[in-house]
Write a protein that holds these residues in place. Structure first.
Motif, PDB file in Angstrom:
ATOM      1  N   ALA A  58      -0.392   1.049   2.486  1.00  0.00           N
ATOM      2  CA  ALA A  58      -1.807   1.200   2.814  1.00  0.00           C
ATOM      3  C   ALA A  58      -2.032   2.163   3.975  1.00  0.00           C
ATOM      4  N   ALA A  59      -1.108   2.229   4.905  1.00  0.00           N
ATOM      5  CA  ALA A  59      -1.285   3.088   6.076  1.00  0.00           C
ATOM      6  C   ALA A  59      -1.226   4.567   5.712  1.00  0.00           C
ATOM      7  N   THR A  60      -0.310   4.950   4.838  1.00  0.00           N
ATOM      8  CA  THR A  60      -0.145   6.364   4.491  1.00  0.00           C
ATOM      9  C   THR A  60      -0.697   6.711   3.112  1.00  0.00           C
ATOM     10  N   GLY A  61      -0.903   5.697   2.272  1.00  0.00           N
ATOM     11  CA  GLY A  61      -1.347   5.946   0.900  1.00  0.00           C
ATOM     12  C   GLY A  61      -0.206   6.288  -0.034  1.00  0.00           C
ATOM     13  N   ALA A  62       1.028   6.239   0.448  1.00  0.00           N
ATOM     14  CA  ALA A  62       2.191   6.574  -0.382  1.00  0.00           C
ATOM     15  C   ALA A  62       2.327   5.571  -1.519  1.00  0.00           C
ATOM     16  N   LEU A  63       2.547   6.090  -2.719  1.00  0.00           N
ATOM     17  CA  LEU A  63       2.673   5.267  -3.914  1.00  0.00           C
ATOM     18  C   LEU A  63       3.992   5.546  -4.605  1.00  0.00           C
ATOM     19  N   THR A  64       4.539   4.538  -5.246  1.00  0.00           N
ATOM     20  CA  THR A  64       5.678   4.683  -6.137  1.00  0.00           C
ATOM     21  C   THR A  64       5.327   3.900  -7.391  1.00  0.00           C
ATOM     22  N   PHE A  65       5.452   4.549  -8.554  1.00  0.00           N
ATOM     23  CA  PHE A  65       5.105   3.872  -9.802  1.00  0.00           C
ATOM     24  C   PHE A  65       5.902   4.450 -10.955  1.00  0.00           C
ATOM     25  N   SER A  66       5.857   3.750 -12.089  1.00  0.00           N
ATOM     26  CA  SER A  66       6.547   4.219 -13.286  1.00  0.00           C
ATOM     27  C   SER A  66       5.538   4.320 -14.423  1.00  0.00           C
ATOM     28  N   LEU A  67       5.858   5.187 -15.375  1.00  0.00           N
ATOM     29  CA  LEU A  67       5.026   5.380 -16.556  1.00  0.00           C
ATOM     30  C   LEU A  67       5.864   5.149 -17.805  1.00  0.00           C
ATOM     31  N   GLY A 149     -11.605  -0.789  13.546  1.00  0.00           N
ATOM     32  CA  GLY A 149     -11.042  -2.095  13.240  1.00  0.00           C
ATOM     33  C   GLY A 149     -11.770  -2.866  12.147  1.00  0.00           C
ATOM     34  N   ALA A 150     -12.728  -2.251  11.472  1.00  0.00           N
ATOM     35  CA  ALA A 150     -13.518  -2.964  10.456  1.00  0.00           C
ATOM     36  C   ALA A 150     -12.759  -3.152   9.149  1.00  0.00           C
ATOM     37  N   LEU A 151     -11.832  -2.260   8.838  1.00  0.00           N
ATOM     38  CA  LEU A 151     -11.115  -2.358   7.567  1.00  0.00           C
ATOM     39  C   LEU A 151      -9.920  -3.293   7.691  1.00  0.00           C
ATOM     40  N   ALA A 152      -9.814  -4.187   6.719  1.00  0.00           N
ATOM     41  CA  ALA A 152      -8.710  -5.142   6.743  1.00  0.00           C
ATOM     42  C   ALA A 152      -8.000  -5.239   5.403  1.00  0.00           C
ATOM     43  N   LEU A 153      -8.615  -4.739   4.346  1.00  0.00           N
ATOM     44  CA  LEU A 153      -8.076  -4.874   3.002  1.00  0.00           C
ATOM     45  C   LEU A 153      -8.083  -3.505   2.329  1.00  0.00           C
ATOM     46  N   GLU A 170      -7.102   0.040 -12.983  1.00  0.00           N
ATOM     47  CA  GLU A 170      -7.324  -1.269 -12.381  1.00  0.00           C
ATOM     48  C   GLU A 170      -7.157  -1.138 -10.878  1.00  0.00           C
ATOM     49  N   LEU A 171      -7.863  -1.980 -10.137  1.00  0.00           N
ATOM     50  CA  LEU A 171      -7.763  -1.994  -8.691  1.00  0.00           C
ATOM     51  C   LEU A 171      -6.576  -2.837  -8.284  1.00  0.00           C
ATOM     52  N   ILE A 172      -5.670  -2.271  -7.496  1.00  0.00           N
ATOM     53  CA  ILE A 172      -4.461  -2.952  -7.075  1.00  0.00           C
ATOM     54  C   ILE A 172      -4.469  -3.072  -5.560  1.00  0.00           C
ATOM     55  N   GLU A 173      -4.277  -4.284  -5.077  1.00  0.00           N
ATOM     56  CA  GLU A 173      -4.305  -4.550  -3.649  1.00  0.00           C
ATOM     57  C   GLU A 173      -2.966  -4.219  -3.003  1.00  0.00           C
ATOM     58  N   ALA A 174      -3.015  -3.665  -1.812  1.00  0.00           N
ATOM     59  CA  ALA A 174      -1.791  -3.358  -1.072  1.00  0.00           C
ATOM     60  C   ALA A 174      -1.147  -4.658  -0.623  1.00  0.00           C
ATOM     61  N   GLU A 175       0.186  -4.728  -0.716  1.00  0.00           N
ATOM     62  CA  GLU A 175       0.925  -5.901  -0.241  1.00  0.00           C
ATOM     63  C   GLU A 175       1.084  -5.797   1.259  1.00  0.00           C
ATOM     64  N   GLU A 176       1.020  -6.931   1.896  1.00  0.00           N
ATOM     65  CA  GLU A 176       1.137  -6.926   3.371  1.00  0.00           C
ATOM     66  C   GLU A 176       2.562  -7.037   3.799  1.00  0.00           C
TER      67      GLU A 176
END
Length: 176
Positions: A58-67, A149-153, A170-176
């Motif tokens: 979530a901090a950098t927006g870096a994604l890893t995924f497969s197709l 500091g308003a954004l938390a999710l 689909e909307l996918i939530e970042a894991e903490e």
């Protein structure tokens, strides 16, 4: 008596199994392991696209995924995408705005259409493993669009496009 007889039987069977031939003239041919079959197909040949997110920073927006396609074959050579990042306030905190019956959010999008003459925003890279991708969100800054500091999710929506199909978004939530 039975214990002694059983011990003797076990000892003799171990000796018989342990004995082998001393004939060293026979050599076994080396085992040749064929390389894994390359089941990857070109994205423009895929009639269905299934995207599986492996990681989301979530901090950098870096994604890893497969197709993969519907037959679970890896999909390679993906270039066209729509990727949307969302930032939300803490869902447990009450709103001070009486008209805030809908939760506000901030967004930032990244797109690439290889058929257009526009420059792609963000960097999509296929890794050494066919069908595995990384995405770098250049200049992602959702926090600057909201109060400090308003954004938390944080969530992301990824859609990859081929000539015949696109994956379901689909909307996918970042894991903490």
């Amino acid at each position: 008596m039975k214990v002694k007889l059983l011990s003797a039987l076990l000892a003799s069977s171990i000796l018989l199994v342990g004995c082998g031939s001393d004939n060293d003239d026979v050599t076994e041919p080396p085992v040749v392991v064929p390389p894994p079959a390359d089941d990857a197909i070109d994205i423009d040949e895929a009639s269905a696209i299934v995207m599986k997110l492996a990681s989301f920073d979530a901090a950098t927006g870096a994604l890893t995924f497969s197709l993969q396609d519907a037959d679970e074959k890896s999909i390679s050579k993906a270039t066209d995408y729509d990727i949307y990042y969302f930032g939300y306030p803490d869902p447990s905190s009450p709103s001070t705005n009486a008209k805030a019956w809908k939760r506000w959010h901030v967004t930032q999008s990244y797109k690439c259409d290889s058929s257009a003459d526009e420059e792609c925003v963000g960097v999509l890279t296929e890794t050494a493993i066919k069908g595995q991708y990384t995405f770098e969100a250049t200049d992602l800054d959702l926090d600057s669009q909201a109060a400090a500091g308003a954004l938390a999710l944080y969530k992301v929506a990824i859609q990859i496009h081929g000539a015949l199909a696109s994956n379901e978004i689909e909307l996918i939530e970042a894991e903490e």
